[in-house]
Design a protein around this motif. Structure first.
Motif, short mmCIF file in Angstrom:
data_model
loop_
_atom_site.label_atom_id
_atom_site.label_comp_id
_atom_site.label_asym_id
_atom_site.label_seq_id
_atom_site.Cartn_x
_atom_site.Cartn_y
_atom_site.Cartn_z
N THR A 21 -9.03 -6.95 12.33
CA THR A 21 -10.43 -6.96 11.91
C THR A 21 -10.68 -5.83 10.91
OG1 THR A 21 -11.14 -7.92 14.00
CG2 THR A 21 -12.81 -6.78 12.70
N ALA A 22 -10.20 -4.64 11.23
CA ALA A 22 -10.40 -3.49 10.33
C ALA A 22 -9.75 -3.77 8.96
CB ALA A 22 -9.81 -2.23 10.96
N TYR A 23 -8.55 -4.32 8.97
CA TYR A 23 -7.86 -4.62 7.71
C TYR A 23 -8.62 -5.66 6.89
CZ TYR A 23 -4.57 -6.31 4.29
OH TYR A 23 -3.99 -6.69 3.11
N LEU A 24 -9.09 -6.69 7.55
CA LEU A 24 -9.83 -7.72 6.83
C LEU A 24 -11.14 -7.18 6.26
CD1 LEU A 24 -9.16 -10.73 9.20
CD2 LEU A 24 -8.34 -10.48 6.84
N VAL A 39 -13.31 4.93 14.81
CA VAL A 39 -14.10 4.20 15.81
C VAL A 39 -13.58 4.49 17.21
CG1 VAL A 39 -14.65 1.89 16.66
CG2 VAL A 39 -14.95 2.43 14.24
N LEU A 40 -12.27 4.48 17.39
CA LEU A 40 -11.71 4.74 18.72
C LEU A 40 -12.03 6.16 19.20
CD1 LEU A 40 -8.27 2.90 18.51
CD2 LEU A 40 -10.34 2.18 19.72
N VAL A 41 -12.08 7.12 18.28
CA VAL A 41 -12.45 8.48 18.66
C VAL A 41 -13.88 8.50 19.20
CG1 VAL A 41 -12.99 10.77 17.69
CG2 VAL A 41 -10.83 9.67 17.14
N ALA A 58 -16.24 -6.07 22.58
CA ALA A 58 -17.41 -6.44 21.77
C ALA A 58 -18.07 -5.19 21.19
CB ALA A 58 -18.41 -7.23 22.60
N TYR A 59 -18.19 -4.16 22.01
CA TYR A 59 -18.78 -2.90 21.54
C TYR A 59 -17.92 -2.29 20.44
CZ TYR A 59 -20.85 1.75 21.67
OH TYR A 59 -21.47 2.93 21.33
N THR A 60 -16.60 -2.32 20.63
CA THR A 60 -15.69 -1.74 19.65
C THR A 60 -15.73 -2.52 18.34
OG1 THR A 60 -14.26 -1.03 21.47
CG2 THR A 60 -13.29 -1.04 19.26
N ARG A 61 -15.78 -3.83 18.42
CA ARG A 61 -15.85 -4.66 17.21
C ARG A 61 -17.15 -4.36 16.45
NH1 ARG A 61 -12.82 -9.02 16.60
NH2 ARG A 61 -12.64 -9.29 18.82
N ARG A 62 -18.23 -4.24 17.19
CA ARG A 62 -19.51 -3.92 16.55
C ARG A 62 -19.45 -2.53 15.89
NH1 ARG A 62 -25.57 -4.86 18.81
NH2 ARG A 62 -26.63 -4.11 16.96
N ALA A 63 -18.85 -1.58 16.58
CA ALA A 63 -18.70 -0.23 16.02
C ALA A 63 -17.84 -0.26 14.75
CB ALA A 63 -18.09 0.71 17.06
#
Length: 169
Positions: A21-24, A39-41, A58-63
Protein backbone atom coordinates in the motif's frame (compact mmCIF):
# COMPACT_ATOMS: atom_id res chain seq x y z
CA UNK A 1 2.94 -8.54 30.31
CA UNK A 2 4.41 -5.92 27.96
CA UNK A 3 2.19 -3.04 26.74
CA UNK A 4 3.34 -3.78 23.20
CA UNK A 5 2.52 -7.48 23.15
CA UNK A 6 1.35 -8.48 19.72
CA UNK A 7 2.81 -5.45 17.91
CA UNK A 8 5.79 -7.39 16.56
CA UNK A 9 3.52 -10.22 15.41
CA UNK A 10 1.16 -7.73 13.74
CA UNK A 11 4.02 -6.08 11.86
CA UNK A 12 5.47 -9.42 10.76
CA UNK A 13 2.08 -10.70 9.60
CA UNK A 14 0.92 -7.53 7.79
CA UNK A 15 4.19 -5.90 6.73
CA UNK A 16 4.03 -6.99 3.09
CA UNK A 17 0.47 -5.81 2.59
CA UNK A 18 1.15 -2.49 4.31
CA UNK A 19 4.39 -2.04 2.36
CA UNK A 20 2.52 -2.69 -0.90
CA UNK A 21 0.00 0.00 0.00
CA UNK A 22 2.78 2.44 0.92
CA UNK A 23 4.63 1.69 -2.33
CA UNK A 24 1.52 2.15 -4.45
CA UNK A 25 0.89 5.47 -2.74
CA UNK A 26 4.37 6.96 -3.14
CA UNK A 27 5.71 5.04 -6.14
CA UNK A 28 9.22 4.70 -4.72
CA UNK A 29 10.42 1.77 -2.61
CA UNK A 30 12.64 3.89 -0.36
CA UNK A 31 9.97 6.49 0.30
CA UNK A 32 7.48 3.66 0.90
CA UNK A 33 9.77 2.23 3.58
CA UNK A 34 10.10 5.68 5.16
CA UNK A 35 6.35 6.20 5.07
CA UNK A 36 5.59 2.82 6.63
CA UNK A 37 8.29 3.21 9.27
CA UNK A 38 7.05 6.66 10.30
CA UNK A 39 3.51 5.31 10.62
CA UNK A 40 4.58 2.24 12.61
CA UNK A 41 6.53 4.47 15.02
CA UNK A 42 3.31 6.39 15.67
CA UNK A 43 1.21 3.22 15.88
CA UNK A 44 3.38 1.56 18.53
CA UNK A 45 2.57 4.38 20.96
CA UNK A 46 -1.14 3.54 20.65
CA UNK A 47 -0.73 -0.22 20.38
CA UNK A 48 -2.45 -1.29 23.63
CA UNK A 49 -5.65 0.55 22.65
CA UNK A 50 -5.47 -0.62 19.02
CA UNK A 51 -4.94 -4.24 20.02
CA UNK A 52 -7.83 -4.02 22.46
CA UNK A 53 -10.18 -2.43 19.88
CA UNK A 54 -9.48 -5.30 17.50
CA UNK A 55 -8.76 -3.72 14.08
CA UNK A 56 -5.21 -2.36 14.06
CA UNK A 57 -4.78 -2.96 10.33
CA UNK A 58 -7.60 -0.60 9.39
CA UNK A 59 -6.17 2.06 11.69
CA UNK A 60 -2.68 1.54 10.26
CA UNK A 61 -3.92 1.73 6.67
CA UNK A 62 -5.75 4.96 7.46
CA UNK A 63 -2.62 6.36 9.13
CA UNK A 64 -0.60 5.44 6.00
CA UNK A 65 -2.98 7.30 3.72
CA UNK A 66 -3.21 10.31 6.03
CA UNK A 67 0.57 10.50 6.41
CA UNK A 68 1.01 10.16 2.64
CA UNK A 69 -1.49 12.92 1.87
CA UNK A 70 0.06 15.30 4.38
CA UNK A 71 3.69 14.42 3.67
CA UNK A 72 5.05 17.80 2.61
CA UNK A 73 8.64 17.53 3.74
CA UNK A 74 9.74 15.41 0.79
CA UNK A 75 8.95 16.10 -2.83
CA UNK A 76 8.15 13.14 -5.02
CA UNK A 77 11.23 11.42 -6.44
CA UNK A 78 9.31 10.04 -9.35
CA UNK A 79 10.57 11.53 -12.57
CA UNK A 80 8.06 10.72 -15.28
CA UNK A 81 9.44 10.45 -18.76
CA UNK A 82 7.54 10.71 -22.02
CA UNK A 83 9.39 7.72 -23.43
CA UNK A 84 10.61 4.52 -21.82
CA UNK A 85 14.38 3.95 -22.09
CA UNK A 86 15.53 2.33 -25.30
CA UNK A 87 18.92 0.93 -24.32
CA UNK A 88 18.38 -2.40 -26.00
CA UNK A 89 15.77 -3.38 -23.45
CA UNK A 90 12.72 -5.04 -24.90
CA UNK A 91 9.48 -4.57 -23.03
CA UNK A 92 6.40 -6.65 -23.40
CA UNK A 93 3.08 -4.86 -23.70
CA UNK A 94 2.12 -5.46 -20.08
CA UNK A 95 5.41 -3.97 -18.86
CA UNK A 96 4.90 -0.89 -21.02
CA UNK A 97 1.36 -0.55 -19.68
CA UNK A 98 2.71 -0.66 -16.12
CA UNK A 99 5.28 2.02 -16.92
CA UNK A 100 2.67 4.29 -18.50
CA UNK A 101 0.23 3.69 -15.65
CA UNK A 102 2.89 4.40 -13.03
CA UNK A 103 3.79 7.66 -14.76
CA UNK A 104 0.13 8.66 -14.99
CA UNK A 105 -0.45 7.81 -11.31
CA UNK A 106 2.45 10.10 -10.45
CA UNK A 107 0.57 13.01 -12.01
CA UNK A 108 -2.61 12.55 -9.95
CA UNK A 109 -3.24 14.53 -6.80
CA UNK A 110 -2.36 12.70 -3.60
CA UNK A 111 -6.02 12.18 -2.69
CA UNK A 112 -6.88 10.89 -6.17
CA UNK A 113 -3.94 8.49 -6.09
CA UNK A 114 -4.94 7.31 -2.61
CA UNK A 115 -8.50 6.62 -3.81
CA UNK A 116 -7.26 4.67 -6.86
CA UNK A 117 -4.82 2.61 -4.76
CA UNK A 118 -7.40 1.79 -2.11
CA UNK A 119 -10.25 1.05 -4.52
CA UNK A 120 -8.47 -0.88 -7.26
CA UNK A 121 -5.28 -2.33 -5.79
CA UNK A 122 -6.39 -2.89 -2.23
CA UNK A 123 -9.86 -3.84 -3.52
CA UNK A 124 -11.69 -1.89 -0.83
CA UNK A 125 -15.34 -1.00 -1.27
CA UNK A 126 -16.41 2.63 -1.56
CA UNK A 127 -17.56 2.54 2.08
CA UNK A 128 -14.28 1.01 3.28
CA UNK A 129 -12.29 3.56 1.26
CA UNK A 130 -14.37 6.39 2.73
CA UNK A 131 -13.67 5.03 6.21
CA UNK A 132 -9.91 4.88 5.56
CA UNK A 133 -9.89 8.40 4.12
CA UNK A 134 -12.26 9.78 6.73
CA UNK A 135 -14.66 11.20 4.17
CA UNK A 136 -18.11 10.55 2.73
CA UNK A 137 -18.83 7.79 0.22
CA UNK A 138 -19.87 10.50 -2.24
CA UNK A 139 -16.41 12.04 -1.97
CA UNK A 140 -14.84 8.66 -2.79
CA UNK A 141 -17.12 8.33 -5.81
CA UNK A 142 -16.30 11.80 -7.12
CA UNK A 143 -12.56 11.44 -6.45
CA UNK A 144 -12.60 8.08 -8.24
CA UNK A 145 -14.48 9.59 -11.17
CA UNK A 146 -12.07 12.52 -11.46
CA UNK A 147 -8.99 10.32 -11.01
CA UNK A 148 -10.11 7.84 -13.70
CA UNK A 149 -10.94 10.73 -16.05
CA UNK A 150 -7.47 12.18 -15.45
CA UNK A 151 -5.86 8.77 -16.05
CA UNK A 152 -7.80 8.44 -19.32
CA UNK A 153 -6.54 11.89 -20.31
CA UNK A 154 -2.93 11.17 -19.33
CA UNK A 155 -2.76 7.65 -20.78
CA UNK A 156 -5.44 7.18 -23.44
CA UNK A 157 -3.64 4.13 -24.88
CA UNK A 158 -4.14 2.29 -21.59
CA UNK A 159 -7.88 2.27 -22.07
CA UNK A 160 -7.40 -0.26 -24.84
CA UNK A 161 -5.38 -2.56 -22.64
CA UNK A 162 -6.73 -5.34 -20.50
CA UNK A 163 -5.15 -3.93 -17.33
CA UNK A 164 -6.94 -0.62 -17.73
CA UNK A 165 -10.23 -2.37 -18.43
CA UNK A 166 -9.85 -4.40 -15.24
CA UNK A 167 -9.01 -1.28 -13.27
CA UNK A 168 -12.05 0.53 -14.63
CA UNK A 169 -14.37 -2.18 -13.26
Amino acid sequence: MDAHDGFREFVIARQQALMRTAYLLVGDPHQAEDLLQSVLVKIVAHWPRLARDGNPEAYTRRALVNQYISWRRRPSRELPSADPPEHGISYDEAALDRIVLRQALGKLTRKQRAVIVLRFWEDLTEAQTADVLGCAVGTVKSQTHHALARLRELAPDLMDSRAAQEMAR
